[in-house]
Design a protein around this motif. Structure first.
Motif, PDB file in Angstrom:
ATOM      1  N   SER A 262      46.296  36.775  46.692  1.00 54.39           N
ATOM      2  CA  SER A 262      46.456  37.297  45.148  1.00 54.39           C
ATOM      3  C   SER A 262      47.021  36.415  44.181  1.00 54.39           C
ATOM      4  O   SER A 262      46.845  36.410  43.065  1.00 54.39           O
ATOM      5  N   ASP A 266      46.268  34.731  39.917  1.00 55.27           N
ATOM      6  CA  ASP A 266      47.101  34.949  38.828  1.00 55.27           C
ATOM      7  C   ASP A 266      46.832  33.969  37.819  1.00 55.27           C
ATOM      8  O   ASP A 266      46.903  32.782  38.079  1.00 55.27           O
ATOM      9  N   LEU A 317      40.503  43.627  42.852  1.00 58.23           N
ATOM     10  CA  LEU A 317      40.005  42.939  41.776  1.00 58.23           C
ATOM     11  C   LEU A 317      38.637  43.595  41.364  1.00 58.23           C
ATOM     12  O   LEU A 317      38.224  43.600  40.024  1.00 58.23           O
ATOM     13  N   LEU A 368      43.195  37.117  34.282  1.00 62.00           N
ATOM     14  CA  LEU A 368      43.384  37.910  35.585  1.00 62.00           C
ATOM     15  C   LEU A 368      44.752  37.800  35.728  1.00 62.00           C
ATOM     16  O   LEU A 368      45.396  36.433  35.735  1.00 62.00           O
ATOM     17  N   THR A 370      47.698  39.183  38.562  1.00 62.77           N
ATOM     18  CA  THR A 370      47.944  39.913  39.827  1.00 62.77           C
ATOM     19  C   THR A 370      49.659  40.281  39.860  1.00 62.77           C
ATOM     20  O   THR A 370      50.364  39.260  39.428  1.00 62.77           O
ATOM     21  N   CYS A 379      45.898  44.483  39.948  1.00 66.06           N
ATOM     22  CA  CYS A 379      44.880  43.268  39.330  1.00 66.06           C
ATOM     23  C   CYS A 379      44.728  43.967  37.924  1.00 66.06           C
ATOM     24  O   CYS A 379      44.406  45.095  37.681  1.00 66.06           O
TER      25      CYS A 379
END
Length: 482
Positions: A262, A266, A317, A368, A370, A379
């Motif tokens: 993850s 990020d 995601l 994106l 996380t 997410c």
């Protein structure tokens, strides 16, 4: 005297100077160097010197060897004095370290061309003069620009400051902020090379006497590649969607794998029209990359494997991307129904073979983000918020019954049976995405997937003499479960 005799006399008188000069040249060795239009025995005319080096009668290879010796002995005494940006220090750099050397092909060519221009008569006359009076030629210089640039960059390292690009920062309250970029600085390499060319290369020849050449190193600003205005133009305004799944933090290896995978997602930035690949961004899941052993699905059961838990990241995601109304390019379900998302809303990944990909079909860029809690993974997708409300709906279309497979095993006591693997019914799920306006009216619905989770056959072991009996004939007390 006849007309023919008169003609022969005129021609003879016309050729007499040529014959005389030619004879003298032959006598004095001026024809030891053949004309420029021939291809063998290419030698410099007698009487040619290069800064005191006699190269008369020498071939190309011989001249090159002489220039090599000259480069080692003479050019090593020349220096470049660099005045450093602190305005109080200097450093001496030999010509060779600055990439300066003798341009041997050009120097040779200048020597070889002496007495080789014009008509045959003009060439013979020129060689006569060179032999009688001599001709002195300079040594031409060459500059290895790449070598000079590397040296200047090395000298300027103490003053180098890297620029910082403008970047997005997302606050704990999910607000999108832009951190302005910062200018850097470095030695003005091109400016220094211009100074060098101005001092040495108007003529590009080596001075006859040893000299020191003064150059000033100046600093120039380095602009960031991405400015605050660039980021503003991307249209990232706020939170578009988010999705959360949960895991057992007691499973240390799996938790580590989720955290590692993850973290690669990020702050990934995706421009409009770009396609995201989970495998490209996250990379291989190996021990060398820091991944641990944890349960993975193999042959319809959980077995230990490196990277177990990464599919929870891709599935989390996947749901966030669906809720952002983004276009799915590639996605595959697991072979079994998993626990952390609803059936039909999972996305399995296997590095090198099975990928999860989506396209940013929005007008703005997306980011994106996380967030990993103690036992949760979230997410988030940031961009230009969509006006519609998105809902994901799953429908069980049908169930597939499993079969029972019997295996004879002498180790099973008579009258008993052992369940080696419990059967699991298969299921077919359809997933739709529904779009609603602010008033709650349905605007659009689309089928996203229709996944078949195959049935897992039940496997029962029994004694060979019990081959005619089925598990239905056994009492509950007869059941052994492995």
């Amino acid at each position: 005297m006849t007309r023919a005799q008169r003609i022969m006399l005129v021609v003879g008188l016309a050729l007499l100077p040529v014959l005389i000069i030619g004879g003298l040249c032959w006598r004095w060795g001026l024809l030891s160097t053949v004309p420029v239009w021939t291809s063998d025995d290419r030698r410099v005319c007698q009487g040619v010197t290069i800064q005191g080096i006699d190269v008369g009668g020498k071939s190309r290879d011989e001249v090159f060897r002489l220039l090599d010796e000259e480069e080692k002995q003479k050019i090593a005494n020349y220096r470049i004095i660099l005045h450093l940006p602190d305005e109080s220090s200097v450093t001496e750099i030999p010509f060779s370290e600055m990439g300066l050397g003798i341009d041997k092909p050009k120097t040779w060519q200048a020597a070889f061309e002496q007495g080789r221009t014009g008509s045959l008569v003009e060439q013979l006359k020129a060689r006569w003069q060179i032999w009688r009076q001599g001709v002195e030629l300079p040594i031409y210089l060459s500059l290895d620009v790449k070598k000079a640039e590397k040296l200047l960059q090395r000298v300027g390292e103490p003053w180098y400051v890297a620029p910082e690009d403008a970047r997005f920062r997302i606050t704990e309250a999910d607000q999108v902020k832009i951190v302005p970029g910062k200018e850097g600085q470095q030695i003005a390499v091109e400016d220094t090379l211009i100074q060098l060319r101005e001092k040495l290369f108007p003529k590009g020849v080596l001075p006859e006497e040893t000299q020191e050449f003064q150059l000033e190193l100046r600093l120039v600003k380095i602009k960031p590649e991405r400015t605050e205005e660039d980021l503003q133009a991307l249209g990232v305004e706020g939170l578009v969607s988010q999705f959360t799944t949960y895991f057992d933090s007691g499973k240390i290896g799996r938790t580590n794998n989720i955290r590692l995978a993850s973290s690669k997602l990020d702050h990934v930035l995706l421009l409009p029209g770009e396609v995201f690949s989970f495998n490209e961004v996250v990379g291989p899941r190996t021990k060398e990359e820091g991944y641990d052993e944890a349960d993975i699905i193999q042959n319809y059961k959980y077995v230990p494997g490196i990277g177990g838990g990464v599919c929870q990241v891709s599935s989390t995601l996947y749901n966030a991307i669906l809720l952002a109304n983004l276009e799915i390019v590639e996605r595959a379900p697991h072979s079994m129904i998993i626990s952390y998302v609803e059936p039909g809303l999972d996305a399995t990944v296997v590095y090198g073979s099975i990928d999860f990909r989506f396209k940013n079909n929005l007008e703005s860029a997306i980011i994106l983000k996380t967030e990993m809690g103690q036992e949760s993974l979230t997410c988030k997708v940031f961009g230009k918020p969509i006006r519609q409300r998105v809902e994901l709906k799953t429908f069980l279309e049908r169930q597939i019954e499993f079969s029972t497979i019997y295996k004879e095993d002498p180790a099973v006591p008579p009258g008993k049976f052992i369940v080696e693997r419990k059967g699991v019914p298969g299921k077919v799920y359809r997933v739709e995405r529904h779009m609603y306006n602010t008033a709650g009216s349905l605007l659009k619905k689309e089928q996203l997937s229709r996944d078949i989770y195959p049935a897992v056959d039940q496997i029962i072991k029994r004694a060979p003499e019990e081959s005619s009996r089925t598990e239905a004939e056994y009492g509950q007390d007869d059941l052994f479960v492995e």
